[in-house]
Scaffold this motif. Structure first.
Motif, PDB file in Angstrom:
ATOM      1  N   GLU A  92       0.818  -1.218   0.000  1.00  0.00           N
ATOM      2  CA  GLU A  92       0.000   0.000   0.000  1.00  0.00           C
ATOM      3  C   GLU A  92       0.846   1.260   0.000  1.00  0.00           C
ATOM      4  N   GLY A  93       1.987   1.219   0.686  1.00  0.00           N
ATOM      5  CA  GLY A  93       2.800   2.419   0.814  1.00  0.00           C
ATOM      6  C   GLY A  93       3.558   2.794  -0.447  1.00  0.00           C
ATOM      7  N   THR A  94       3.875   1.804  -1.281  1.00  0.00           N
ATOM      8  CA  THR A  94       4.703   2.072  -2.457  1.00  0.00           C
ATOM      9  C   THR A  94       3.955   1.926  -3.777  1.00  0.00           C
ATOM     10  N   LEU A  95       2.747   1.373  -3.744  1.00  0.00           N
ATOM     11  CA  LEU A  95       2.058   1.028  -4.987  1.00  0.00           C
ATOM     12  C   LEU A  95       1.761   2.254  -5.840  1.00  0.00           C
ATOM     13  N   LYS A  96       1.332   3.349  -5.224  1.00  0.00           N
ATOM     14  CA  LYS A  96       0.972   4.523  -5.999  1.00  0.00           C
ATOM     15  C   LYS A  96       2.150   5.031  -6.821  1.00  0.00           C
ATOM     16  N   GLY A  97       3.297   5.165  -6.180  1.00  0.00           N
ATOM     17  CA  GLY A  97       4.475   5.655  -6.891  1.00  0.00           C
ATOM     18  C   GLY A  97       4.942   4.691  -7.961  1.00  0.00           C
ATOM     19  N   ASP A  98       4.891   3.389  -7.652  1.00  0.00           N
ATOM     20  CA  ASP A  98       5.309   2.386  -8.644  1.00  0.00           C
ATOM     21  C   ASP A  98       4.395   2.390  -9.863  1.00  0.00           C
ATOM     22  N   ALA A  99       3.080   2.550  -9.619  1.00  0.00           N
ATOM     23  CA  ALA A  99       2.121   2.563 -10.730  1.00  0.00           C
ATOM     24  C   ALA A  99       2.365   3.765 -11.632  1.00  0.00           C
TER      25      ALA A  99
ATOM     26  N   GLY B 299      -2.727  -0.790 -29.429  1.00  0.00           N
ATOM     27  CA  GLY B 299      -1.371  -0.915 -28.907  1.00  0.00           C
ATOM     28  C   GLY B 299      -1.217  -0.298 -27.532  1.00  0.00           C
ATOM     29  N   GLN B 300      -1.877   0.837 -27.309  1.00  0.00           N
ATOM     30  CA  GLN B 300      -1.787   1.490 -26.003  1.00  0.00           C
ATOM     31  C   GLN B 300      -2.466   0.655 -24.913  1.00  0.00           C
ATOM     32  N   ARG B 301      -3.604   0.018 -25.252  1.00  0.00           N
ATOM     33  CA  ARG B 301      -4.265  -0.854 -24.268  1.00  0.00           C
ATOM     34  C   ARG B 301      -3.380  -2.043 -23.904  1.00  0.00           C
ATOM     35  N   LYS B 302      -2.671  -2.584 -24.908  1.00  0.00           N
ATOM     36  CA  LYS B 302      -1.766  -3.699 -24.618  1.00  0.00           C
ATOM     37  C   LYS B 302      -0.648  -3.264 -23.672  1.00  0.00           C
ATOM     38  N   MET B 303      -0.184  -2.027 -23.816  1.00  0.00           N
ATOM     39  CA  MET B 303       0.866  -1.534 -22.930  1.00  0.00           C
ATOM     40  C   MET B 303       0.358  -1.361 -21.499  1.00  0.00           C
ATOM     41  N   VAL B 304      -0.891  -0.906 -21.355  1.00  0.00           N
ATOM     42  CA  VAL B 304      -1.472  -0.776 -20.009  1.00  0.00           C
ATOM     43  C   VAL B 304      -1.578  -2.147 -19.346  1.00  0.00           C
ATOM     44  N   ALA B 305      -2.026  -3.149 -20.118  1.00  0.00           N
ATOM     45  CA  ALA B 305      -2.121  -4.501 -19.573  1.00  0.00           C
ATOM     46  C   ALA B 305      -0.743  -5.034 -19.195  1.00  0.00           C
ATOM     47  N   LEU B 306       0.255  -4.745 -20.028  1.00  0.00           N
ATOM     48  CA  LEU B 306       1.622  -5.156 -19.710  1.00  0.00           C
ATOM     49  C   LEU B 306       2.111  -4.496 -18.420  1.00  0.00           C
ATOM     50  N   ALA B 307       1.805  -3.214 -18.283  1.00  0.00           N
ATOM     51  CA  ALA B 307       2.190  -2.511 -17.053  1.00  0.00           C
ATOM     52  C   ALA B 307       1.592  -3.206 -15.838  1.00  0.00           C
ATOM     53  N   GLY B 308       0.342  -3.669 -15.980  1.00  0.00           N
ATOM     54  CA  GLY B 308      -0.313  -4.342 -14.863  1.00  0.00           C
ATOM     55  C   GLY B 308       0.372  -5.625 -14.455  1.00  0.00           C
ATOM     56  N   VAL B 309       0.832  -6.442 -15.424  1.00  0.00           N
ATOM     57  CA  VAL B 309       1.436  -7.724 -15.058  1.00  0.00           C
ATOM     58  C   VAL B 309       2.906  -7.581 -14.684  1.00  0.00           C
ATOM     59  N   LEU B 310       3.586  -6.540 -15.195  1.00  0.00           N
ATOM     60  CA  LEU B 310       5.009  -6.384 -14.909  1.00  0.00           C
ATOM     61  C   LEU B 310       5.284  -5.702 -13.573  1.00  0.00           C
ATOM     62  N   LEU B 311       4.289  -5.017 -13.029  1.00  0.00           N
ATOM     63  CA  LEU B 311       4.537  -4.185 -11.854  1.00  0.00           C
ATOM     64  C   LEU B 311       4.967  -4.980 -10.629  1.00  0.00           C
ATOM     65  N   SER B 312       4.250  -6.057 -10.318  1.00  0.00           N
ATOM     66  CA  SER B 312       4.581  -6.793  -9.105  1.00  0.00           C
ATOM     67  C   SER B 312       5.401  -8.026  -9.430  1.00  0.00           C
ATOM     68  N   PRO B 313       6.333  -8.391  -8.558  1.00  0.00           N
ATOM     69  CA  PRO B 313       7.147  -9.584  -8.795  1.00  0.00           C
ATOM     70  C   PRO B 313       6.280 -10.838  -8.760  1.00  0.00           C
TER      71      PRO B 313
END
Length: 616
Positions: free
Chosen positions: A97-104, A126-140
């Motif tokens: 919770e403390g770091t998620l906002k900045g990481d996103a 293409g932009q929607r695919k990048m948003v989805a990629l951002a979602g899966v790449l963010l957390s380990p």
């Protein structure tokens, strides 16, 4: 460490067997590329591994504390959600919770999104695919599963993603048709071929050589088995009876040989059609301008296409490439300037999003493959003569069953292949291909590339696939922002060498998406895995065993003739019978050895490995 093991997995979809008793494992250091022709079950396999779809048979065993993230081929977003809300919603846990906002915000900025409050609904594909990629790449996670991660992504983002995945700690499983991407990221290739899986411990370049080796071995094994079958058939026809255990075993082996089938091979798309003759005047673009709202897509762009031109357009997502293609095709109008098309120009437009095909499905959700093809023509002229719509469909790997199947039940790749067939059947002399590599399998892409090199007309391509552009375009136009479109003479690789990506554009950083701080920790394995292979002696024996068996068979036949000729000479007959028994025994032993070596050859061709214990 083994993260996941799949045992005896089988899956059928719409009465078609996709996977048949296959095994699959994922180790902590694996970066696996899954390949195969469209419709073989690549996406289905990923969904089974991700736990989103159950297998019909078999089981998936996941290690303790193993986490999985999955990127679907066509991401679906909640209606009205913003970029920020989606990425945060995909990754919120009590621990971050403390770091998620900045990481996103950081990862969205990495993908070029300066306004995180923008609605996802307003973005391009293409932009929607990048948003989805951002979602899966963010957390380990332990296992990252990506279905077509490079589709729709521009060259800069693909280069950054390539480096990110290469440096990422943890396992990776992905389906992609970007051959450079496979070659540089993957250390293992898994091919789906006629319901079976074949493993190659190599990148894509190594896979090509190993597959050729496997297929050559399979063909050699089949030829040897077929030769033995013919010999054993002659023995059976001579009235063989199961009077002894050895004869029973020999008859059983003949039956096994009789059931052995030739190696199955994937069908290949056959692209042959007649284009329409083009006159002197082609397509001339003069001082073209186009804006969307406050954004200038192109300003004062001019180009006159030459006969047999091979032109590629590159640039970031949303820069206006697809808009330009639609203007050339006459689907939308420019804000300024002119596009003049010669009277003999016949444009074939292969759109990025299967738009014409989707319109057919909206009108008739039950539309069948063959009906869609017949809309163009019942017959088409090819270099071989007149070909029916059904025959053309077969050339594009739509057999009788698929031809009468609803289009809605086809896989994404099969729909793209069907759409490509429809465009080519119109006999164009000016081809516009907007992201043609999306969803098409590698084999079809290779055939399409060869076809385009021989195409007697103009080819205009929009693509982020570096390999495809290198093969099909000798002149590039790059969208550089603010309406500027610059011309470059050369291949896409040469363009990238002269216009290298900046660190901000192309390199993986130390933020959460790149996992840049994570380096591979060296491990001291207690076991090692090596590919199964013949010893030198076995390889030499396998190469000559067929002729040895044939020689024994010939000697046995000679002994039969001699025994018939000297039936009254009891002493000589006894000698011949003793030799015949020895020859029969030697033949039986050679056949047993042949079956062992043939089985070993098939396991080697399938890429089977063995694990050996080694010292600390």
């Amino acid at each position: 460490m083994i993260y996941l093991t799949a045992k005896g997995i089988s899956k059928t979809h719409s009465a078609k067997m996709l996977l048949d008793q296959v095994d699959f494992s994922i180790d902590s250091g694996d970066k696996i590329g899954v390949i195969g022709i469209n419709g073989t079950g690549k996406s289905t396999l990923l969904q089974i591994l991700a736990g989103l779809q159950p297998p019909d048979e078999g089981q998936i065993v996941t290690g303790r504390d193993v986490t999985v993230r999955y990127l679907p081929q066509n991401p679906v977003f909640p209606a009205g959600c913003t970029l920020y809300d989606y990425v945060v919603g995909q990754n919120r846990t009590p621990d971050n919770e403390g770091t998620l906002k900045g990481d996103a915000l950081a990862i969205l900025n990495r993908f070029g999104f300066s306004d995180p409050t923008r609605a996802v609904d307003t973005l391009s594909g293409g932009q929607r695919k990048m948003v989805a990629l951002a979602g899966v790449l963010l957390s380990p996670c332990s296992i990252l599963i990506l279905d077509e991660p490079t589709n729709h992504l521009n060259g800069e983002v693909v280069a950054w993603l390539e480096e990110t995945l290469r440096r990422r700690k943890g396992a990776l499983v992905m389906v992609t048709h970007d051959r450079y991407f496979l070659d540089r990221v993957c250390n293992r290739i898994v091919e789906i071929d006629h319901t079976h899986l074949y493993r190659y411990d190599s990148n894509f370049e190594g896979y090509l050589a190993l597959k050729a080796e496997r297929e050559a071995m399979e063909e050699a094994t089949y030829r040897k088995a077929h030769t033995l079958w013919r010999q054993e058939l002659e023995w059976i026809r001579r009235g063989a009876k199961a009077r002894s255990t050895k004869q029973k075993a020999r008859i059983q082996r003949f039956e096994e040989l009789d059931e052995k089938k030739a190696p199955q091979r994937d069908g290949t798309v056959q692209i042959r059609s007649v284009s329409t003759r083009m006159g002197k005047k082609t397509v001339e673009i003069d001082h073209l301008c186009k804006r969307y709202g406050e954004k200038t897509l192109m300003q004062d762009f001019s180009y006159h296409f030459l006969k047999n031109d091979r032109v590629g357009f590159v640039g970031r997502n949303g820069c206006g490439k697809s808009t330009l293609m639609k203007m050339i095709a006459g689907e939308i109008d420019p804000d300024g300037g002119t596009i003049t098309r010669g009277s003999t120009v016949r444009i074939g437009y292969y759109a990025q999003e299967n738009e014409p095909l989707e319109k057919v499905l909206q009108t008739d959700p039950t539309a069948r493959v063959i009906d869609y093809i017949r809309e163009t023509a019942e017959y088409i002229e090819t270099p071989e003569g007149t070909v029916s719509a059904a025959q053309m469909a077969e050339r594009f790997l739509f057999d009788g069953t698929l031809q009468h199947s609803p289009i809605a039940k086809l896989s994404g790749g099969e729909k793209r292949r069907l759409y490509l067939l429809k465009v080519l059947m119109e006999a164009p002399n000016f081809l516009i291909l907007d992201e043609p590599t999306n969803d098409l399998d590698i084999r079809t892409l290779e055939i399409l590339e060869d076809y385009l090199q021989q195409f007697p007309g103009i080819v205009v391509s929009v693509s982020h696939d570096r390999y495809f552009l290198d093969k099909t375009a000798g002149r590039l136009f790059a969208f550089e922002g603010d309406g500027r479109v610059t011309q470059f003479e050369g291949s896409y690789s040469e363009y990238l060498e002269q216009h290298p990506l900046t660190e901000e554009e192309g390199a993986a950083g130390d933020g959460p998406a790149g996992n840049g701080r994570q380096e591979k920790a060296p491990r001291a394995p207690r076991t090692r895995t090596r590919r199964l292979k013949f010893t030198y002696r076995e390889e030499k024996e396998y190469a000559g065993i067929e002729s040895e068996i044939a020689a024994l068979e010939e000697r046995a036949a000679e002994l039969d003739r001699e025994m018939t000729a000297c039936a009254s000479d009891f002493t000589r007959l006894q000698e011949l019978m003793a030799e015949k028994e020895a020859v029969s025994q030697a033949q039986l032993e050679k056949m047993e050895r042949f079956f062992y070596l043939s089985d070993l050859a098939e396991r080697i061709a399938a890429g089977e490995t063995v694990t050996e214990e080694i010292g600390e």
